[in-house]
Design an enzyme around this catalytic site. Structure first.
Site, PDB file in Angstrom:
ATOM      1  NE  ARG A   1      22.829 -23.834  68.761  1.00  0.00           N
ATOM      2  CZ  ARG A   1      22.546 -24.305  69.950  1.00  0.00           C
ATOM      3  NH1 ARG A   1      21.533 -24.415  70.565  1.00  0.00           N
ATOM      4  NH2 ARG A   1      23.721 -24.289  70.616  1.00  0.00           N
TER       5      ARG A   1
ATOM      6  CD  GLU B   1      18.606 -17.447  68.675  1.00  0.00           C
ATOM      7  OE1 GLU B   1      19.403 -17.157  69.759  1.00  0.00           O
ATOM      8  OE2 GLU B   1      17.932 -17.813  68.365  1.00  0.00           O
TER       9      GLU B   1
ATOM     10  CG  HIS C   1      18.740 -18.960  72.153  1.00  0.00           C
ATOM     11  ND1 HIS C   1      18.987 -19.223  70.881  1.00  0.00           N
ATOM     12  CD2 HIS C   1      18.765 -20.437  72.744  1.00  0.00           C
ATOM     13  CE1 HIS C   1      19.971 -20.023  70.925  1.00  0.00           C
ATOM     14  NE2 HIS C   1      19.588 -20.919  71.925  1.00  0.00           N
TER      15      HIS C   1
END
Length: 320
Positions: free
Chosen positions: A244, A273, A291
């Site tokens: 993450r 992000e 990602h």
């Protein structure tokens, strides 16, 4: 009953749901229009990945919603407890993408130890004029075999990473607040397998003894890796974050890369992000992916089928 797969779902998942009598929409609805769309179209199930959020305001606005599904592991984009308090089922697919993420970790590791993150940038520019110089620059790679991989977070994905590492011939050490030990079964193509038991260690020991470190922890309030943790690590360590964004302090990471404390980093997730910091994107020592840990055809098929199975089990059982 109607299903909205707002961030998409595999064709196999669609077919499985339609076969059971569900109507599936893969229309991508803007976040601000989500509640209205759910109500106007009498949606019973909304499925998301990481792009769409389902917060309290959406839950309150959609009293007929029965299931919120996350195609993936982390559910930090859903107000899970609140939804369940309202009687809504919240489901995810924790096992479906583990292998895909683990393989991406090793894509970054192999990229790092052979300087592919840099050579892939420079070969198109200078490969025809400075071939011998580039060959010299990238001729000091190292092997993964025999090195120590530290796994921070020893859940499903961390264990899949361990399987690959053991197959490559690495030593695996791990740390996890909730796991004392785990039995890692490494399967081979011909039906043979080996079992390796790995006992977790304190975080400091993993940081101190690892040649490479990979993170597999959920999003949390504080950084897992920052200056204090970098200071403990070996000089020249490699770091991969396919977990993450926000679990690694990216400012401290850049400083560690500049000083040589960290030889290279592989990042699939980012603190800011979907607009990662320029100093991260332009750093010549970072291998970058947007990602995509779970984004393999095989994983998406497993995710779609697993979501379909859970939806059928919950709603068709309730209906009966």
């Amino acid at each position: 009953m109607k299903v909205l797969a707002n961030d998409g779902i595999s064709q196999s998942g669609i077919e499985d749901l339609e076969k059971a009598g569900f109507e599936v929409s893969t229309t991508t609805v803007a976040q601000e229009q989500l509640a209205n769309y759910i109500n106007d179209n009498k949606i019973s199930v909304v499925l998301v990945r990481s792009a769409t959020t389902v917060r309290k305001e959406v839950i309150d606005a959609c009293p007929n919603l029965k299931i919120i599904g996350r195609g993936g592991v982390g559910m930090d984009n859903i107000d899970v407890d609140y939804a369940r308090e309202k009687g809504i089922h919240v489901i995810n697919t924790p096992a479906a993408s583990s292998q895909s993420v683990a393989e991406l970790v090793f894509a970054h590791l192999f990229t790092g130890v052979r300087y592919l993150y840099d050579s892939n940038r420079n070969m198109p520019l200078d490969g025809d004029t400075q071939f011998k110089k580039l060959k010299k620059n990238y001729a000091k790679g190292i092997e993964l075999r025999g090195k120590t991989l530290g796994v921070i977070g020893f859940g499903r994905i961390g264990r899949e990473v361990a399987k690959i590492a053991l197959g490559v011939g690495m030593k695996v050490i791990a740390t996890d607040k909730f796991v004392g030990k785990a039995n890692i079964k490494v399967d081979f193509y011909n039906g043979q397998f080996i079992n390796v038991e790995i006992e977790t260690e304190p975080m400091e020991e993993v940081l101190k003894h690892s040649d490479f470190i990979t993170l597999h922890v959920p999003a949390q309030k504080d950084y897992v890796i920052g200056k204090a943790e970098f200071d403990i690590m070996k000089n020249g360590v490699g770091l991969v974050n396919a977990a993450r964004g926000g679990v690694v302090n990216e400012v401290d990471l850049v400083k560690a890369l500049d000083s040589g404390k960290v030889a290279f980093a592989g990042l699939d997730t980012f603190q800011d992000e979907p607009t990662p910091a320029v100093q991260i994107l332009m750093n010549p020592k970072i291998s970058l992916t947007p990602h995509i840990g779970a984004a393999t055809n095989e994983a998406q098929d497993r995710i779609g089928l697993e979501l379909a199975s859970q939806i059928k089990s919950l709603l068709l059982t309730d209906k009966n």
